[in-house]
Scaffold this active site. Structure first.
Site, PDB file in Angstrom:
ATOM      1  N   SER A 142       9.506   0.580   0.812  1.00 12.09           N
ATOM      2  CA  SER A 142       9.848   1.355   2.015  1.00 12.09           C
ATOM      3  C   SER A 142      11.343   1.589   2.127  1.00 12.09           C
ATOM      4  O   SER A 142      11.776   2.389   2.952  1.00 12.09           O
ATOM      5  CB  SER A 142       9.434   0.580   3.266  1.00 12.09           C
ATOM      6  OG  SER A 142       8.067   0.362   3.294  1.00 12.09           O
ATOM      7  N   GLU A 175       6.597  10.297   0.022  1.00 12.61           N
ATOM      8  CA  GLU A 175       8.024  10.540  -0.210  1.00 12.61           C
ATOM      9  C   GLU A 175       8.300  10.170  -1.666  1.00 12.61           C
ATOM     10  O   GLU A 175       7.939   9.074  -2.096  1.00 12.61           O
ATOM     11  CB  GLU A 175       8.790   9.573   0.719  1.00 12.61           C
ATOM     12  CG  GLU A 175      10.037  10.090   1.310  1.00 12.61           C
ATOM     13  CD  GLU A 175      10.629   9.115   2.341  1.00 12.61           C
ATOM     14  OE1 GLU A 175      10.036   8.053   2.666  1.00 12.61           O
ATOM     15  OE2 GLU A 175      11.707   9.432   2.824  1.00 12.61           O
TER      16      GLU A 175
HETATM   17  N1  LIG Z   1       3.026  -1.378   5.896  1.00 12.38           N
HETATM   18  C1  LIG Z   1       3.459  -0.131   5.871  1.00 12.38           C
HETATM   19  O1  LIG Z   1       3.330   0.613   6.847  1.00 12.38           O
HETATM   20  C2  LIG Z   1       4.081   0.420   4.604  1.00 12.38           C
HETATM   21  C3  LIG Z   1       4.203   1.796   4.449  1.00 12.38           C
HETATM   22  C4  LIG Z   1       4.747   2.302   3.271  1.00 12.38           C
HETATM   23  C5  LIG Z   1       5.174   1.430   2.282  1.00 12.38           C
HETATM   24  N2  LIG Z   1       5.064   0.084   2.469  1.00 12.38           N
HETATM   25  C6  LIG Z   1       5.528  -0.788   1.384  1.00 12.38           C
HETATM   26  O2  LIG Z   1       4.406  -1.188   0.609  1.00 12.38           O
HETATM   27  C7  LIG Z   1       4.649  -2.493   0.065  1.00 12.38           C
HETATM   28  C8  LIG Z   1       3.516  -3.413   0.470  1.00 12.38           C
HETATM   29  O3  LIG Z   1       3.449  -3.462   1.883  1.00 12.38           O
HETATM   30  P1  LIG Z   1       2.105  -3.866   2.641  1.00 12.38           P
HETATM   31  O4  LIG Z   1       2.226  -3.360   4.026  1.00 12.38           O
HETATM   32  O5  LIG Z   1       0.924  -3.514   1.814  1.00 12.38           O
HETATM   33  O6  LIG Z   1       2.276  -5.465   2.675  1.00 12.38           O
HETATM   34  P2  LIG Z   1       1.126  -6.570   2.703  1.00 12.38           P
HETATM   35  O7  LIG Z   1       1.791  -7.804   3.187  1.00 12.38           O
HETATM   36  O8  LIG Z   1      -0.077  -6.063   3.429  1.00 12.38           O
HETATM   37  O9  LIG Z   1       0.705  -6.719   1.152  1.00 12.38           O
HETATM   38  C9  LIG Z   1       1.583  -7.174   0.178  1.00 12.38           C
HETATM   39  C10 LIG Z   1       0.731  -7.758  -0.929  1.00 12.38           C
HETATM   40  O10 LIG Z   1       1.585  -8.077  -2.028  1.00 12.38           O
HETATM   41  C11 LIG Z   1       1.060  -9.241  -2.609  1.00 12.38           C
HETATM   42  N3  LIG Z   1       2.053  -9.897  -3.447  1.00 12.38           N
HETATM   43  C12 LIG Z   1       3.150 -10.604  -3.077  1.00 12.38           C
HETATM   44  N4  LIG Z   1       3.775 -11.086  -4.168  1.00 12.38           N
HETATM   45  C13 LIG Z   1       3.052 -10.683  -5.248  1.00 12.38           C
HETATM   46  C14 LIG Z   1       3.173 -10.899  -6.638  1.00 12.38           C
HETATM   47  N5  LIG Z   1       4.164 -11.611  -7.146  1.00 12.38           N
HETATM   48  N6  LIG Z   1       2.261 -10.345  -7.462  1.00 12.38           N
HETATM   49  C15 LIG Z   1       1.237  -9.602  -6.958  1.00 12.38           C
HETATM   50  N7  LIG Z   1       1.070  -9.374  -5.635  1.00 12.38           N
HETATM   51  C16 LIG Z   1       1.961  -9.914  -4.793  1.00 12.38           C
HETATM   52  C17 LIG Z   1       0.674 -10.109  -1.408  1.00 12.38           C
HETATM   53  O11 LIG Z   1      -0.205 -11.161  -1.784  1.00 12.38           O
HETATM   54  C18 LIG Z   1       0.027  -9.072  -0.510  1.00 12.38           C
HETATM   55  O12 LIG Z   1      -1.368  -8.964  -0.722  1.00 12.38           O
HETATM   56  C19 LIG Z   1       6.021  -2.934   0.565  1.00 12.38           C
HETATM   57  O13 LIG Z   1       6.987  -2.591  -0.382  1.00 12.38           O
HETATM   58  C20 LIG Z   1       6.179  -2.089   1.825  1.00 12.38           C
HETATM   59  O14 LIG Z   1       7.512  -1.880   2.196  1.00 12.38           O
HETATM   60  C21 LIG Z   1       4.520  -0.443   3.596  1.00 12.38           C
END
Ligand SMILES: NC(=O)c1ccc[n+]([C@@H]2O[C@H](COP(=O)([O-])OP(=O)(O)OC[C@H]3O[C@@H](n4cnc5c(N)ncnc54)[C@H](O)[C@@H]3O)[C@@H](O)[C@H]2O)c1
Length: 314
Positions: A142, A175
């Protein structure tokens, strides 16, 4: 100024015009992280006909993601958006990847793990030796610098930011962010891939939090300050922005939806990356994250979701 000089001046200084690589035909997509975003990305990628390899820190997390996808696709069947056959064949195309060596089959790997630069760097360092030379890497970060993440890989030219929006099956935008080394072949292949998912692309340069979160997250952080300073309650702030600014959901409800850990990480990236105190994360946001109250994904954030209806926690 000569015509040549004018053209050179107007050229995009952030585009690397390296040529010479054949466009990659994408058939199999690896996804790292099966959380809110990873499961949403796997959902749309599998429905578009690609094979998906899904990895997380445990099998259980991938199984939870598969159950979520099944539920979400079944709702799409119910609404007539997809058929039962679409759902079943999409789910059958998703395979659990117990470790990153399974990504040897992938043409594109999308990293969608926790928004923490150290976590992402470690994943990328372990991932690269497992990949075929042609494989592209996308990060769903993000806010974190695509150039910096690309620099820890063995293929910065084949690395790109693919920032999907939450919830992925519903939100139309992706994006796209080039790092300083990203080549045009990678950009065009990734753009074509995103378009096959029926998403619309907007292109952002590689500066902290890109476009959407550069604008959205300071607003969310300001809503937390408004709460912290006692200007309004959780309900008053959300109601004010829904009815007063026509936002589809209040900023605190949105923060819970994004995940408060992700909101805090984005604000830290903005604060440190732009060295401007206007981005300082609200101490109340820090406190919620320290408590493990991360929003919907942990059942508690600015609202408590454990009962029938969400109840404000302040
Ligand atoms: N939540 C949002 O609205 C949103 C929107 C766009 C982008 N993002 C981005 O997407 C990414 C994930 O966010 P999210 O909301 O899905 O978070 P989340 O906490 O729901 O999921 C993250 C996942 O990553 C896994 N993880 C952590 N370390 C790991 C590793 N070493 N190997 C494999 N898996 C691992 C965790 O176990 C978890 O299941 C982040 O970079 C976030 O900034 C989030």
């Amino acid at each position: 100024m000569s015509q040549t000089a004018t053209t050179a001046f107007r050229g995009n200084p952030f585009v690397n015009h390296a040529k010479g690589r054949e466009p990659v035909a994408i058939k199999t997509v690896g996804i790292i992280g099966a959380g809110q975003m990873g499961n949403g990305i796997a959902h749309v990628v599998a429905l578009a006909g690609y094979n998906v390899l899904l990895h997380d820190i445990s099998r259980e997390r991938v199984e939870t993601a598969l159950a979520t996808m099944n539920g979400n696709m079944s709702r799409q069947v119910h609404r007539g958006k997809i058929t039962e056959e679409d759902r079943d064949s999409a789910l059958a195309r998703i395979r659990y990847a117990p470790a990153v060596d399974a990504f040897n089959d992938a043409d594109l790997v999308i990293e969608a793990a926790t928004e923490d630069e150290d976590v992402k760097r470690k994943i990328l360092i372990a991932l690269c030796p497992q990949l075929k030379p042609h494989t592209l890497i996308g990060s769903n970060t993000s806010s974190i610098s695509i150039t910096r993440l690309a620099a820890v890989t063995d293929r910065p030219e084949q690395f790109i930011g693919l920032h999907f929006m939450n919830p992925v099956p519903v939100m139309e935008l992706v994006e796209m962010i080039r790092g300083i080394a990203t080549d045009e072949s990678t950009f065009h292949t990734a753009r074509h891939f995103v378009e096959t998912l029926n998403k619309t692309v907007t292109v952002a340069e590689d500066f902290p939090a890109f476009i959407v979160n550069r604008i959205l997250l300071p607003m969310v952080n300001e809503a937390v300050y408004t709460l912290y300073e006692g200007v309004g309650s959780v309900e008053a702030i959300d109601l004010a922005m829904r009815l007063g600014a026509r936002h589809p959901m209040g900023p605190l409800q949105l923060a819970d939806f994004i995940g408060l850990d992700t909101c805090l990480s984005v604000m830290q990236v903005l604060y440190e990356g732009l060295a401007d105190t206007k981005y300082r994360p609200c101490p109340l946001l820090v406190k919620y994250v320290e408590a493990g109250w991360l929003g919907r994904k942990t059942q508690r954030g600015f609202y408590d979701y454990r009962g029938e209806v969400p109840v404000p926690t302040r």
